[in-house]
Design a protein around this motif. Structure first.
Motif, short mmCIF file in Angstrom:
data_model
loop_
_atom_site.label_atom_id
_atom_site.label_comp_id
_atom_site.label_asym_id
_atom_site.label_seq_id
_atom_site.Cartn_x
_atom_site.Cartn_y
_atom_site.Cartn_z
N ASP A 1 4.85 0.75 6.16
CA ASP A 1 3.59 0.16 6.63
C ASP A 1 3.82 -1.27 7.12
O ASP A 1 3.29 -1.68 8.15
CB ASP A 1 2.56 0.18 5.51
N SER B 1 -1.96 1.56 7.21
CA SER B 1 -2.34 2.83 6.61
C SER B 1 -1.99 2.81 5.13
O SER B 1 -0.80 2.74 4.77
CB SER B 1 -1.62 4.00 7.28
N PRO B 2 -2.98 2.86 4.24
CA PRO B 2 -2.69 2.82 2.80
C PRO B 2 -1.96 4.06 2.30
O PRO B 2 -1.41 4.05 1.20
CB PRO B 2 -4.08 2.71 2.16
N THR B 3 -1.93 5.13 3.10
CA THR B 3 -1.23 6.34 2.68
C THR B 3 0.23 6.31 3.07
O THR B 3 1.01 7.14 2.61
CB THR B 3 -1.89 7.58 3.31
N ARG B 4 0.62 5.37 3.93
CA ARG B 4 2.02 5.24 4.35
C ARG B 4 2.81 4.50 3.26
O ARG B 4 2.25 3.68 2.54
CB ARG B 4 2.07 4.48 5.67
N ARG B 5 4.10 4.76 3.15
CA ARG B 5 4.93 4.00 2.22
C ARG B 5 4.85 2.53 2.55
O ARG B 5 4.79 2.14 3.72
CB ARG B 5 6.39 4.46 2.30
#
Length: 543
Positions: free
Chosen positions: A425, A417-421
């Motif tokens: 990730d 997930s590119p939105t996760r830190r």
């Protein structure tokens, strides 16, 4: 927590990466000694990531000494700058004190910090009061003088004393006082000690130093750092008379003091430190790059050589990074490669002739600050390690998630997930890969003895997690053996079976597996793709 075990060490290492990530820019900003505009926070983060990467690649072990030794080895191999070298010696001290132990309590931690203090001090050619060494020394003495052997009390005493010593560094170095900051390396060490307190006790230590020295809690937003060109770096220490930073690794027995003398005649910030098991990292600031490397050649075989020009002496080049994150996958087979590309990954099909240069070109070519690599075969580890080391040394954040099959890489990519830190990730992807059992059906190329008996050339082999578990004569049905292998893999449960069909797979094999699962495991979902790999008829993953 009464004692540290291997699991706790992994938790601490992962938390350290996240904590340093959260504090990286602020640590970089206060790096004013001996010259401003340093990258201590970046170097500490890269070194700790290298340590965690080595730990994640080490087979699970209940021995805390083994886990700490892996951290120390990874930190030494990936050390960045002076601060990274010192961090590698701190971790080595912890590892040596816990060698052979299954757990480490308060008394072990006391010995570990004292040994870390000794090794880190020896790593610096000219120690100066008011630096990270001062903070480490205070922490070690506080642990030694703690009246209890309780792990939580020892680590709390050490972290508290380190924070007090950090707050005192401006009174020891005038340049810090003029800038109104504390020592950057010392602050990084306090971040690591505070993280250990949090892991052991569950408590977040109270800040004991004023802004801008107060560490951010894990999970705090991190502003983007200023991109640097791959061939430049900031000066953490040493004289402005020297234009280049040279670092390399050496293996085997060597006269470290003799090498230090040779390098000291060429420049400053000399360190020659080892992991106690035959691996050495060499660091020097100089003008004569060739002579620095020749000094290493005189005592061994330098490798992973990195040379950087100091960024405060030349104009910055055009921005190197154009995006924050990227995934790189190494996988054989055109179908598998296209599958990963469709999911947004950069793909390299290594084949038989993969080199570190090929791998480095793909990693650097992403133009991403942070790159996660998913290898599809353990055979590529050596050139991959070399490529990653070069990319990290050049300023890119690169982490390799342990994946030993393309189906494990698929499982890891599925949870990306590119939105996760970034740190979270990587952990999520590593967990997904580890939870995926891998199997394959291949044709034996030679006579051999396996765990289940002798195989002949042309026999069909069913393999589970790299071991042969089923053998069938070459004339038997591939579909039958594949079904038996899937049944064996599902014996301990599973929800999803992923199949990559190889170049030599018989037509309709996926339909055979689908019909079989419909009868024997109707609750299990099947996902089949044309992989096109040459070395296996079919690759199977069970999640």
């Amino acid at each position: 927590m009464r004692a540290l075990d291997a699991v706790a060490v992994r938790q601490w290492a992962d938390a350290c990466v996240r904590s340093l990530d959260a504090n990286r820019e602020d640590i970089d900003r206060i790096n004013v000694f001996p010259v401003p505009d340093g990258d201590t926070g970046t170097n500490l983060l890269q070194t700790m990531r290298s340590a965690l990467d080595d730990l994640l690649r080490t087979p699970a072990d209940e021995n805390v000494g083994t886990a700490l030794a892996a951290l120390a080895r990874g930190a030494l191999a990936g050390a960045r700058g002076n601060s990274g070298v010192i961090l590698s010696q701190v971790l080595r001290g912890l590892a040596e004190a816990a060698q052979g132990a299954s757990t480490a309590g308060g008394s072990s931690l006391r010995r570990a910090l004292l040994r870390a203090d000794e090794l880190a001090t020896a790593a610096v050619s000219a120690p100066v009061p008011g630096t990270v060494l001062t903070v480490l020394h205070a922490a070690a003495e506080a642990a030694r003088d703690c009246g209890s052997d309780d792990l939580g009390e020892v680590v709390t005493a050490a972290a508290g004393a380190g924070a007090v010593a950090l707050a005192d560094t401006p009174r020891q170095l005038a340049v810090l006082a003029r800038a109104g900051v504390v020592d950057a390396g010392g602050r990084g060490l306090v971040v690591l000690l505070d993280t250990l307190v949090n892991v052991v006790t569950g408590r977040v230590p109270e800040p004991t130093v004023p802004d801008p020295a107060v560490p951010k809690p894990v999970g705090a937003a991190v502003p983007a750092t200023v991109p640097r060109d791959a061939l430049t770096t900031a000066r953490e220490a040493g004289s402005a008379d020297y234009e280049y930073e040279v670092m390399y690794l050496l293996d085997g027995d060597l006269d470290a003091e003799l090498l230090k003398v040779s390098l000291g005649a060429l420049g400053d910030c000399v360190s020659v430190v080892g992991d106690g098991a035959g691996l050495w990292t060499v660091h020097v600031h100089c003008n004569d790059v060739g002579a620095a490397i020749e000094a290493g050649i005189a005592v061994g075989r330098p490798h992973r050589i990195t040379v950087s020009r100091f960024a405060d002496q030349i104009a910055a080049a055009a921005p190197r990074f154009v995006r924050d994150r990227a995934i790189v996958v190494l996988v054989d087979g055109p179908g598998a490669a296209e599958l990963f590309r469709s999911e947004g990954a950069a793909v390299l099909e290594p084949g038989d002739g993969v080199t570190a240069a090929d791998l480095l070109a793909v990693i650097v070519g992403t133009r991403a600050r942070q790159v996660t690599v998913l290898p599809g075969d353990p055979a590529w580890r050596e050139p991959l390690d070399e490529a990653v080391a070069q990319a990290v040394a050049a300023g890119q954040d690169v982490v390799v998630v342990p994946t030993f099959s393309p189906v494990q890489a698929l499982a890891a990519l599925a949870v990306h997930s590119p939105t996760r830190r970034a740190g979270d990730d990587v952990v999520a992807m590593a967990e997904a890969a580890a939870a995926t059992r891998r199997g394959e059906v291949a044709v034996s190329g030679r006579e051999a003895i396996t765990w289940v008996g002798r195989c002949e050339p042309g026999d069909l082999l069913g393999m589970l997690d790299g071991e042969v578990v089923l053998i069938a004569p070459g004339g038997e049905d591939v579909g039958d053996l594949a079904c038996r292998l899937v049944d064996r893999m599902l014996a301990s449960g599973g929800e999803l079976v992923t199949v990559l069909l190889g170049r030599g797979a018989p037509a309709g094999l996926e339909l055979v597996l689908e019909d079989h699962l419909r009868v024997t495991h109707p609750e299990v979902e099947l996902a089949a793709y044309q992989g096109g790999q040459a070395d296996a008829l079919v690759v199977v993953g069970v999640e």
